[in-house]
Motif scaffolding. Sequence first.
Motif, PDB file in Angstrom:
ATOM      1  N   LEU A 155     -18.488 -31.597 -15.612  1.00  0.00           N
ATOM      2  CA  LEU A 155     -19.054 -31.418 -16.945  1.00  0.00           C
ATOM      3  C   LEU A 155     -19.543 -29.983 -17.030  1.00  0.00           C
ATOM      4  CD1 LEU A 155     -20.191 -32.504 -19.674  1.00  0.00           C
ATOM      5  CD2 LEU A 155     -22.260 -33.108 -18.424  1.00  0.00           C
ATOM      6  N   ASN A 156     -19.100 -29.254 -18.055  1.00  0.00           N
ATOM      7  CA  ASN A 156     -19.423 -27.836 -18.174  1.00  0.00           C
ATOM      8  C   ASN A 156     -20.346 -27.614 -19.368  1.00  0.00           C
ATOM      9  OD1 ASN A 156     -17.508 -27.397 -16.076  1.00  0.00           O
ATOM     10  ND2 ASN A 156     -15.861 -27.388 -17.600  1.00  0.00           N
ATOM     11  N   ILE A 157     -21.478 -26.992 -19.114  1.00  0.00           N
ATOM     12  CA  ILE A 157     -22.458 -26.691 -20.157  1.00  0.00           C
ATOM     13  C   ILE A 157     -22.732 -25.197 -20.107  1.00  0.00           C
ATOM     14  CG2 ILE A 157     -24.778 -27.139 -21.025  1.00  0.00           C
ATOM     15  CD1 ILE A 157     -24.693 -29.829 -19.579  1.00  0.00           C
ATOM     16  N   ALA A 158     -22.509 -24.511 -21.218  1.00  0.00           N
ATOM     17  CA  ALA A 158     -22.681 -23.060 -21.265  1.00  0.00           C
ATOM     18  C   ALA A 158     -23.696 -22.693 -22.342  1.00  0.00           C
ATOM     19  CB  ALA A 158     -21.353 -22.364 -21.534  1.00  0.00           C
ATOM     20  N   VAL A 159     -24.489 -21.673 -22.053  1.00  0.00           N
ATOM     21  CA  VAL A 159     -25.427 -21.103 -23.025  1.00  0.00           C
ATOM     22  C   VAL A 159     -24.995 -19.662 -23.268  1.00  0.00           C
ATOM     23  CG1 VAL A 159     -27.796 -20.424 -23.473  1.00  0.00           C
ATOM     24  CG2 VAL A 159     -27.330 -22.594 -22.328  1.00  0.00           C
ATOM     25  N   ARG A 160     -24.647 -19.382 -24.535  1.00  0.00           N
ATOM     26  CA  ARG A 160     -24.176 -18.045 -24.910  1.00  0.00           C
ATOM     27  C   ARG A 160     -25.109 -17.464 -25.959  1.00  0.00           C
ATOM     28  NH1 ARG A 160     -18.375 -18.148 -27.355  1.00  0.00           N
ATOM     29  NH2 ARG A 160     -19.535 -19.093 -29.087  1.00  0.00           N
ATOM     30  N   ASP A 161     -25.420 -16.183 -25.822  1.00  0.00           N
ATOM     31  CA  ASP A 161     -26.318 -15.541 -26.791  1.00  0.00           C
ATOM     32  C   ASP A 161     -25.833 -14.134 -27.071  1.00  0.00           C
ATOM     33  OD1 ASP A 161     -27.797 -13.445 -25.104  1.00  0.00           O
ATOM     34  OD2 ASP A 161     -28.082 -15.253 -23.905  1.00  0.00           O
ATOM     35  N   ASN A 162     -26.504 -13.474 -28.024  1.00  0.00           N
ATOM     36  CA  ASN A 162     -26.178 -12.090 -28.371  1.00  0.00           C
ATOM     37  C   ASN A 162     -27.321 -11.164 -28.007  1.00  0.00           C
ATOM     38  OD1 ASN A 162     -27.983 -12.964 -30.310  1.00  0.00           O
ATOM     39  ND2 ASN A 162     -27.043 -11.787 -31.974  1.00  0.00           N
ATOM     40  N   GLY A 163     -28.026 -11.493 -26.928  1.00  0.00           N
ATOM     41  CA  GLY A 163     -29.156 -10.680 -26.497  1.00  0.00           C
ATOM     42  C   GLY A 163     -28.727  -9.447 -25.714  1.00  0.00           C
ATOM     43  N   SER A 164     -29.603  -9.015 -24.823  1.00  0.00           N
ATOM     44  CA  SER A 164     -29.371  -7.765 -24.092  1.00  0.00           C
ATOM     45  C   SER A 164     -28.383  -7.909 -22.951  1.00  0.00           C
ATOM     46  CB  SER A 164     -30.698  -7.242 -23.537  1.00  0.00           C
ATOM     47  OG  SER A 164     -31.318  -8.222 -22.706  1.00  0.00           O
ATOM     48  N   GLY A 165     -28.050  -9.141 -22.557  1.00  0.00           N
ATOM     49  CA  GLY A 165     -27.097  -9.345 -21.476  1.00  0.00           C
ATOM     50  C   GLY A 165     -27.676  -9.010 -20.109  1.00  0.00           C
ATOM     51  N   PHE A 166     -26.805  -8.964 -19.127  1.00  0.00           N
ATOM     52  CA  PHE A 166     -27.211  -8.699 -17.749  1.00  0.00           C
ATOM     53  C   PHE A 166     -26.738  -7.326 -17.312  1.00  0.00           C
ATOM     54  CE2 PHE A 166     -26.746 -13.392 -17.728  1.00  0.00           C
ATOM     55  CZ  PHE A 166     -28.058 -13.723 -17.367  1.00  0.00           C
ATOM     56  N   SER A 167     -27.553  -6.663 -16.509  1.00  0.00           N
ATOM     57  CA  SER A 167     -27.109  -5.435 -15.865  1.00  0.00           C
ATOM     58  C   SER A 167     -26.227  -5.789 -14.669  1.00  0.00           C
ATOM     59  CB  SER A 167     -28.307  -4.613 -15.401  1.00  0.00           C
ATOM     60  OG  SER A 167     -29.028  -5.317 -14.384  1.00  0.00           O
ATOM     61  N   GLU A 168     -25.538  -4.786 -14.131  1.00  0.00           N
ATOM     62  CA  GLU A 168     -24.689  -5.025 -12.958  1.00  0.00           C
ATOM     63  C   GLU A 168     -25.526  -5.517 -11.778  1.00  0.00           C
ATOM     64  OE1 GLU A 168     -21.453  -4.978 -12.737  1.00  0.00           O
ATOM     65  OE2 GLU A 168     -21.234  -4.450 -14.850  1.00  0.00           O
ATOM     66  N   GLN A 169     -26.711  -4.948 -11.626  1.00  0.00           N
ATOM     67  CA  GLN A 169     -27.587  -5.373 -10.529  1.00  0.00           C
ATOM     68  C   GLN A 169     -28.042  -6.806 -10.712  1.00  0.00           C
ATOM     69  OE1 GLN A 169     -28.218  -3.590  -7.787  1.00  0.00           O
ATOM     70  NE2 GLN A 169     -29.290  -5.372  -6.963  1.00  0.00           N
ATOM     71  N   MET A 170     -28.335  -7.178 -11.961  1.00  0.00           N
ATOM     72  CA  MET A 170     -28.759  -8.552 -12.232  1.00  0.00           C
ATOM     73  C   MET A 170     -27.638  -9.545 -11.930  1.00  0.00           C
ATOM     74  SD  MET A 170     -31.801  -9.396 -13.143  1.00  0.00           S
ATOM     75  CE  MET A 170     -31.389 -10.935 -13.943  1.00  0.00           C
ATOM     76  N   LEU A 171     -26.415  -9.187 -12.288  1.00  0.00           N
ATOM     77  CA  LEU A 171     -25.289 -10.075 -11.993  1.00  0.00           C
ATOM     78  C   LEU A 171     -25.082 -10.209 -10.490  1.00  0.00           C
ATOM     79  CD1 LEU A 171     -22.678  -9.008 -14.707  1.00  0.00           C
ATOM     80  CD2 LEU A 171     -23.964 -11.142 -14.594  1.00  0.00           C
ATOM     81  N   ALA A 172     -25.291  -9.103  -9.763  1.00  0.00           N
ATOM     82  CA  ALA A 172     -25.129  -9.158  -8.303  1.00  0.00           C
ATOM     83  C   ALA A 172     -26.206 -10.025  -7.660  1.00  0.00           C
ATOM     84  CB  ALA A 172     -25.165  -7.751  -7.717  1.00  0.00           C
ATOM     85  N   ASP A 173     -27.427 -10.005  -8.239  1.00  0.00           N
ATOM     86  CA  ASP A 173     -28.557 -10.760  -7.677  1.00  0.00           C
ATOM     87  C   ASP A 173     -28.842 -12.041  -8.447  1.00  0.00           C
ATOM     88  OD1 ASP A 173     -28.881  -8.791  -5.807  1.00  0.00           O
ATOM     89  OD2 ASP A 173     -30.395  -7.693  -6.955  1.00  0.00           O
ATOM     90  N   PHE A 174     -27.872 -12.495  -9.230  1.00  0.00           N
ATOM     91  CA  PHE A 174     -28.117 -13.653 -10.094  1.00  0.00           C
ATOM     92  C   PHE A 174     -28.543 -14.875  -9.282  1.00  0.00           C
ATOM     93  CE2 PHE A 174     -26.745 -17.494 -12.329  1.00  0.00           C
ATOM     94  CZ  PHE A 174     -27.385 -17.311 -13.544  1.00  0.00           C
ATOM     95  N   GLY A 175     -29.624 -15.507  -9.747  1.00  0.00           N
ATOM     96  CA  GLY A 175     -30.102 -16.721  -9.090  1.00  0.00           C
ATOM     97  C   GLY A 175     -31.105 -16.482  -7.996  1.00  0.00           C
TER      98      GLY A 175
END
Length: 441
Positions: free
Chosen positions: A361-381
């Motif tokens: 079951l796939n649940i996604a949350v999508r928004d038009n905010g500021s998004g993630f930086s590259e560092q945030m994506l690397a350290d996600f979670g």
Amino acid sequence: MKRSLPISARWLPGQWPADAAGRKNMALLVQLRWIAIAGQVGTILFVHWGMGINLPVAAMLLVASVAAAVNVVSFAALRHRTDVARAELFLALLFDVLLLTAQLYLSGGATNPFIALYLLQVALGVVLLDRLSIWGIVLMAMLCAALLSFVYRPLGLTDALQGHLFDLHIFGTWICLAMIAVLLVLFMSRVTGNLQAREAYLAQLRQQAAEEEHIVRMGLLASGAAHELGTPLSQLAVVLGDWRHMPEIAAHPPLLEEVGEMQAAVQRCKQILTSILISSGEARGEAPEITSIRYFIDEIAESWRSANPGMPLRCDFGPHDYPRIIADPVIRQAIVNLLDNAREAGATYIDLLVGRDSSSLNIAVRDNGSGFSEQMLADFGKPYRSSKGKQGGGLGLFLVVNVVRKLGGSVAASNGADAGALILLRLPLSTVALEEPADDK
């Protein structure tokens, strides 16, 4: 309802089973043995018929055939194995040492320049085996080499070759050293890569254990705080109820409205504390609530809209038929955390997208905010990784990742093509859904 395997019994995407390195290394030894067999057969035929040196061809090819038969059996066994113990690697290397000894015995013993191939077995043992097993291979190689100095079948050289014995030995030594160098580079790099991948997986497990311990501590703290706050909130609810019936306040509409707002706020606080206790497993009902996907998601969305008026939230279920699920409060809390994060990231609208495939079951949350930086994506979670710049930030996403991981699922984050962020929760149907799909009504 389907029962899911415990987390320790599953291989999740991206994970490296701890003992898979042993299996891959055994597969490399099988490949190395095939190369050795091919090299032996080619060398035997070339030396016997090409150089005119008399060799016991039948006996040497029989030894090579035994090695080939063992290789076929080993390859067939590996296809049904997920792990290989170090003791099995030791036996495989020991067999290779004995195989080499048999071939050297039939072809000149210690006078054969290919006796240096014992060093290849020792080098492989250093990488693959424990200390005691390594010394076992070393001692066996030393013993076999010593015996070959006294017990061996001499080479049958022609009179023409007798005068060039030293030149033949030098040439054979060069070929042997070249073979050892090439094989060490090819196989040691691959074996080292397997071991490094295994160490990386173990490091990931250690990191996961540390994060889960952090979650347990936070859960205990939250649970204790919820119990402590429950009593004063109940007292406030009683006091506000008494105030509401006091003549002085009942006759004063503005005061009565303010008391009503305070009662609603106290009730909201009590609901939050109840949710914390439910998530920590202290207030879970005896009979789990079974509901539909649409009702479960719509209820979350409606509750969130009430708490966040003015923020557009759209739900899209796509053209799918969904199974009925067991409504788990931790999933609800995870979705709410994602919605709250999207709002705090400056979004002006949020989409809650639901879909499914054959297994999840796939649940996604999508928004038009500021998004993630590259560092945030690397350290996600990871805990305390946040783009909001406030103390304690990042715990919401950390809790989401760990909750979904506990359920056997996964969380992925990315930035949209235009702007904003997309976070996808993949929950295994074997964990959250009933066996048979049903229409959401």
